[in-house]
Design an enzyme around this catalytic site. Structure first.
Site, PDB file in Angstrom:
ATOM      1  N   TYR A 158       0.071   6.614  -7.947  1.00 50.87           N
ATOM      2  CA  TYR A 158       1.218   7.424  -7.526  1.00 50.87           C
ATOM      3  C   TYR A 158       0.873   8.911  -7.556  1.00 50.87           C
ATOM      4  O   TYR A 158       1.237   9.668  -6.645  1.00 50.87           O
ATOM      5  CB  TYR A 158       2.435   7.150  -8.401  1.00 50.87           C
ATOM      6  CG  TYR A 158       3.616   8.033  -8.038  1.00 50.87           C
ATOM      7  CD1 TYR A 158       4.214   7.942  -6.779  1.00 50.87           C
ATOM      8  CD2 TYR A 158       4.120   8.968  -8.937  1.00 50.87           C
ATOM      9  CE1 TYR A 158       5.284   8.755  -6.442  1.00 50.87           C
ATOM     10  CE2 TYR A 158       5.185   9.784  -8.607  1.00 50.87           C
ATOM     11  CZ  TYR A 158       5.767   9.670  -7.360  1.00 50.87           C
ATOM     12  OH  TYR A 158       6.822  10.479  -7.015  1.00 50.87           O
ATOM     13  N   ARG A 165       0.003  13.656  -0.292  1.00 55.42           N
ATOM     14  CA  ARG A 165       1.203  14.054   0.446  1.00 55.42           C
ATOM     15  C   ARG A 165       1.338  15.576   0.468  1.00 55.42           C
ATOM     16  O   ARG A 165       1.677  16.163   1.503  1.00 55.42           O
ATOM     17  CB  ARG A 165       2.441  13.416  -0.186  1.00 55.42           C
ATOM     18  CG  ARG A 165       3.753  13.926   0.402  1.00 55.42           C
ATOM     19  CD  ARG A 165       4.958  13.140  -0.107  1.00 55.42           C
ATOM     20  NE  ARG A 165       5.100  13.160  -1.557  1.00 55.42           N
ATOM     21  CZ  ARG A 165       6.094  12.531  -2.201  1.00 55.42           C
ATOM     22  NH1 ARG A 165       6.986  11.831  -1.530  1.00 55.42           N
ATOM     23  NH2 ARG A 165       6.158  12.587  -3.523  1.00 55.42           N
ATOM     24  N   ARG A 229      16.572  15.573  -4.048  1.00 55.79           N
ATOM     25  CA  ARG A 229      17.310  14.450  -4.630  1.00 55.79           C
ATOM     26  C   ARG A 229      18.221  13.773  -3.604  1.00 55.79           C
ATOM     27  O   ARG A 229      18.510  12.579  -3.720  1.00 55.79           O
ATOM     28  CB  ARG A 229      18.155  14.929  -5.811  1.00 55.79           C
ATOM     29  CG  ARG A 229      17.351  15.504  -6.960  1.00 55.79           C
ATOM     30  CD  ARG A 229      16.486  14.457  -7.631  1.00 55.79           C
ATOM     31  NE  ARG A 229      15.719  15.037  -8.741  1.00 55.79           N
ATOM     32  CZ  ARG A 229      14.829  14.365  -9.448  1.00 55.79           C
ATOM     33  NH1 ARG A 229      14.563  13.104  -9.158  1.00 55.79           N
ATOM     34  NH2 ARG A 229      14.172  14.963 -10.427  1.00 55.79           N
ATOM     35  N   GLU A 331      15.431   1.446  -9.775  1.00 52.96           N
ATOM     36  CA  GLU A 331      15.698   2.683  -9.027  1.00 52.96           C
ATOM     37  C   GLU A 331      16.702   2.327  -7.926  1.00 52.96           C
ATOM     38  O   GLU A 331      16.673   1.238  -7.376  1.00 52.96           O
ATOM     39  CB  GLU A 331      14.397   3.214  -8.433  1.00 52.96           C
ATOM     40  CG  GLU A 331      14.540   4.492  -7.638  1.00 52.96           C
ATOM     41  CD  GLU A 331      13.192   5.058  -7.225  1.00 52.96           C
ATOM     42  OE1 GLU A 331      12.402   5.400  -8.125  1.00 52.96           O
ATOM     43  OE2 GLU A 331      12.926   5.151  -6.004  1.00 52.96           O
TER      44      GLU A 331
END
Length: 336
Positions: A158, A165, A229, A331
């Site tokens: 990750y 990214r 978010r 999640e």
């Protein structure tokens, strides 16, 4: 911001809508139907299947996400106002009605030397596509990668994905979009990225209970996660795209190994986020939620807990997937 080549110029943390909010809202729902029937509808922007679905199509609007579902999963359908065109641009599959676009690509890690360079390539490709598109603003991005928690320290997959990214993002990403990154367990080592873009920019929303992800301290890796978010859509009626949300307060994970407490903390974060976005309604029939659960044995428990808290009205899609932090058991993301 460490490890990043850009800092979003207009990432906003208040609830003021975008000044040019004018698009018809996108309609997102979970349905049980034949893929061909859904794709035959002129206003279908995307159809997403999950798990071992037997349904398939070579239409650019079709995508299969390789996450096991809670039973036979419904299809996720995005519908736009007006007819949709579609095509392929190199590795990118796309569909658009002029106001919104669905964009998807898959990147073989072996071709690019691992997950970091695969992520860099994926986001660089998306940035190039964005610059050529009339729908030049990403609202929401989903990332699915195999074995997300493998590796230790900065070598965790990750963290490597986040680093790649960060490099792949460039000035085409004026703001961080809402986003999700979840681990699959198929062993394919193929990074799958898909996104929702719009002709008009949305409005990034942050959660007062949580540190902005792109400001996380160094302990979480050399490159902070690049997402907001939530993203308030530039639509004529309120619509909020909610990023993957877990039991994190500030930047710290809470309630390790306590499934019910993590779910309660996650719902508290969702409530806080809705408040920050200026929402006047609670989660309901028009708020489809996607819930990622780490352990298969917990899926039914999570469903029962959610139904007890939210009632039976909220559409739920439960999937078995690995969350970006090993101690997190679930999640939740969604549209409201």
């Amino acid at each position: 911001m460490r490890g990043m080549t850009i800092l979003p110029a207009h990432t906003v943390e208040t609830s003021t809508p975008a000044a040019s909010a004018s698009l018809a809202p996108l309609h997102v729902e979970y349905v049980r139907a034949a893929t061909a029937d859904l794709l035959a509808q002129a206003n279908t922007l995307a159809v997403i299947g999950f798990g071992d679905t037997a349904q398939t199509s070579d239409d650019p609007r079709w995508l299969r996400v390789r996450l096991d579902a809670d039973g036979a999963a419904p299809l996720e359908v995005w519908r736009a106002a007006g007819p949709v065109t579609r095509g392929r641009d190199g590795d990118v599959a796309w569909a658009s009605n002029g106001d919104y676009a669905f964009v998807a690509l898959e990147v073989d890690e072996a071709t690019h030397g691992g997950i970091a360079d695969a992520a860099r390539h994926a986001y660089s490709t998306l940035a190039q596509w964005l610059r050529r598109s009339a729908t030049a603003h990403f609202l929401r991005i989903w990332n699915y990668l195999d074995a997300i928690n493998d590796g230790e320290g900065d070598a965790e997959r990750y963290r490597l994905f986040c680093a790649g990214r960060a490099v792949g993002m460039d000035s085409a990403f004026v703001d961080y979009p809402a986003a999700t990154a979840i681990g699959v367990r198929d062993g394919r080592r193929v990074l799958q990225v898909y996104a929702l873009a719009a002709r008009v920019p949305g409005h990034a929303v942050e959660n007062p209970r949580q540190l902005n992800a792109w400001r996380y301290p160094r302990q979480y890796g050399p490159s902070a996660p690049g997402f907001a978010r939530a993203m308030r859509a530039p639509s004529s009626s309120p619509q909020l795209y909610i990023s993957g949300t877990a039991a994190i307060v500030g930047h710290t994970s809470h309630h390790p190994e306590d499934l019910a407490a993590q779910l309660n903390e996650t719902l508290a974060n969702l409530d806080s986020l809705l408040g920050a976005a200026g929402s006047t309604s609670s989660l309901g029939a028009m708020s489809p939620l996607k819930v990622y659960v780490r352990h298969a044995s917990d899926v039914q428990i999570v469903r029962e807990l959610l139904c007890a808290r939210l009632g039976d009205e909220v559409p739920l899609l439960l999937l078995q997937g690995d969350v970006c932090r090993r101690e997190l058991l679930l999640e939740i993301e969604g549209v409201h």
